[in-house]
Design an enzyme around this catalytic site. Structure first.
Site, PDB file in Angstrom:
ATOM      1  N   ASP A   9       1.205  -1.790  -0.139  1.00 14.97           N
ATOM      2  CA  ASP A   9      -0.265  -0.420  -0.316  1.00 14.97           C
ATOM      3  C   ASP A   9       0.904   1.610   0.136  1.00 14.97           C
ATOM      4  O   ASP A   9       2.014   1.291   0.248  1.00 14.97           O
ATOM      5  CB  ASP A   9      -0.942  -0.033   1.745  1.00 14.97           C
ATOM      6  CG  ASP A   9      -1.720   1.330   1.650  1.00 14.97           C
ATOM      7  OD1 ASP A   9      -2.039   1.778   0.612  1.00 14.97           O
ATOM      8  OD2 ASP A   9      -1.411   2.073   2.743  1.00 14.97           O
ATOM      9  N   GLY A  44      -4.916   2.476  -3.101  1.00 10.29           N
ATOM     10  CA  GLY A  44      -6.561   4.198  -3.422  1.00 10.29           C
ATOM     11  C   GLY A  44      -6.485   4.666  -4.312  1.00 10.29           C
ATOM     12  O   GLY A  44      -7.185   4.921  -5.384  1.00 10.29           O
ATOM     13  N   LYS A 197      -8.785  -5.099  -3.523  1.00  9.96           N
ATOM     14  CA  LYS A 197      -7.046  -5.070  -3.499  1.00  9.96           C
ATOM     15  C   LYS A 197      -6.630  -6.816  -3.629  1.00  9.96           C
ATOM     16  O   LYS A 197      -5.800  -6.934  -4.097  1.00  9.96           O
ATOM     17  CB  LYS A 197      -6.374  -4.264  -2.439  1.00  9.96           C
ATOM     18  CG  LYS A 197      -6.449  -3.151  -2.566  1.00  9.96           C
ATOM     19  CD  LYS A 197      -4.961  -2.309  -1.584  1.00  9.96           C
ATOM     20  CE  LYS A 197      -5.343  -1.095  -1.710  1.00  9.96           C
ATOM     21  NZ  LYS A 197      -4.412  -0.270  -0.357  1.00  9.96           N
ATOM     22  N   ASN A 223      -8.969  -0.930   3.808  1.00 10.67           N
ATOM     23  CA  ASN A 223      -9.094  -1.588   2.716  1.00 10.67           C
ATOM     24  C   ASN A 223      -7.975  -2.022   2.356  1.00 10.67           C
ATOM     25  O   ASN A 223      -7.935  -2.852   1.243  1.00 10.67           O
ATOM     26  CB  ASN A 223      -9.359   0.249   1.136  1.00 10.67           C
ATOM     27  CG  ASN A 223      -7.308   0.688   1.676  1.00 10.67           C
ATOM     28  OD1 ASN A 223      -7.537   0.710   3.094  1.00 10.67           O
ATOM     29  ND2 ASN A 223      -7.974   1.188   0.489  1.00 10.67           N
TER      30      ASN A 223
END
Length: 269
Positions: A9, A44, A197, A223
């Site tokens: 991430d 994101g 994801k 997320n």
């Protein structure tokens, strides 16, 4: 142990509080790629907000991939070309735009390297997102949008306590039609039901012929949970949410303490 793919991430994980990648993390990633490990940035953010870090890390070549918009799109890292996509159609956008008025939150939608909002008084977090991801922002009333448009995601935003209240007002059937995920305290993201994801990570792994026992993911927010459900090695940042830490196989240091480098140095031999 032989890890062949690491999904990382960006915000709160790879990037420190100043949105920078430390030299220690750059070295750790370079050493891992030298050993044949595939590094996949999974964010994101849209591709426009990822590509500068791909270049900075030397991951902007044809053999690399990245995941944007929380799994809605998978890109060739060098050009941004779509390898796979899970998009929202115009009808979905209209439905979500109407919902934003019902629950009293700001809204913006991500098109192909563009951001749209139907709010005449543009929300502060919409402006923040456009600036952070370097994505051009356009005001366009919903009834003036091109009906052939498709979107990688639609985002609701508000002050954290107001967004929590708004989230509680969303009718349950929206959760059967869309993937809804709170990516930050002030963003609620609405995606195609097939987008997250973890699914995107699986698509990349299948292309590279890598199984889940050879995969590691590193994240900090909810997320990132779908990646944690898929990869064998689940690394939570020291600054991660409790839900992420509860699922982790290892909790590393924070994003301001080179947590990504600590994890790579520990698990990639």
């Amino acid at each position: 142990m032989s890890i062949k793919l690491i999904a990382i991430d960006l915000d709160g994980t790879l990037l420190n509080s100043h949105h920078q990648v430390s030299n220690r993390i750059k070295t750790a990633i370079a050493n891992a790629t030298h050993k044949g490990v595939h590094i996949v940035l999974a964010s994101g953010r849209p591709y426009t907000g990822i590509k500068q870090y791909l270049a900075e890390l030397g991951l902007n070549s044809r053999e690399h991939f990245c995941i944007s918009n929380n799994g809605s799109l998978i890109h060739q890292a060098d050009t941004g070309e779509h390898l796979n996509e899970f998009l929202l159609d115009f009808e979905s956008y209209q439905e979500l735009e109407q919902l934003s008025h019902q629950i009293d939150v700001s809204i913006h939608a991500l098109g192909d390297d563009k951001m749209f909002t139907s709010n005449r008084h543009i929300g502060q977090y919409t402006v923040h997102d456009a600036y952070l991801t370097q994505t051009p922002l356009f005001y366009c009333p919903a009834d003036e949008m091109d009906p052939s448009s498709s979107f990688s995601k639609v985002m609701f935003s508000a002050q954290p306590d107001l967004l929590t209240l708004a989230e509680s007002k969303i009718p349950s059937h929206f959760y059967q039609k869309y993937t809804l995920v709170r990516s930050t305290p002030f963003f609620l993201e609405c995606l195609n039901l097939g987008a997250n994801k973890g699914i995107a990570m699986q698509v990349v792994a299948d292309k590279l012929k890598i199984n889940r026992d050879e995969m590691m993911c590193i994240g900090d927010q909810n997320n990132d949970l779908p990646m944690f459900d898929y990869a064998k090695y689940k690394i939570a940042m020291g600054n991660a949410s409790d839900a992420i830490k509860d699922k982790a196989t290892f909790v590393t240091t924070s994003n301001d303490e080179d947590g990504v480098a600590v994890a790579i140095e520990k698990f990639v031999s």
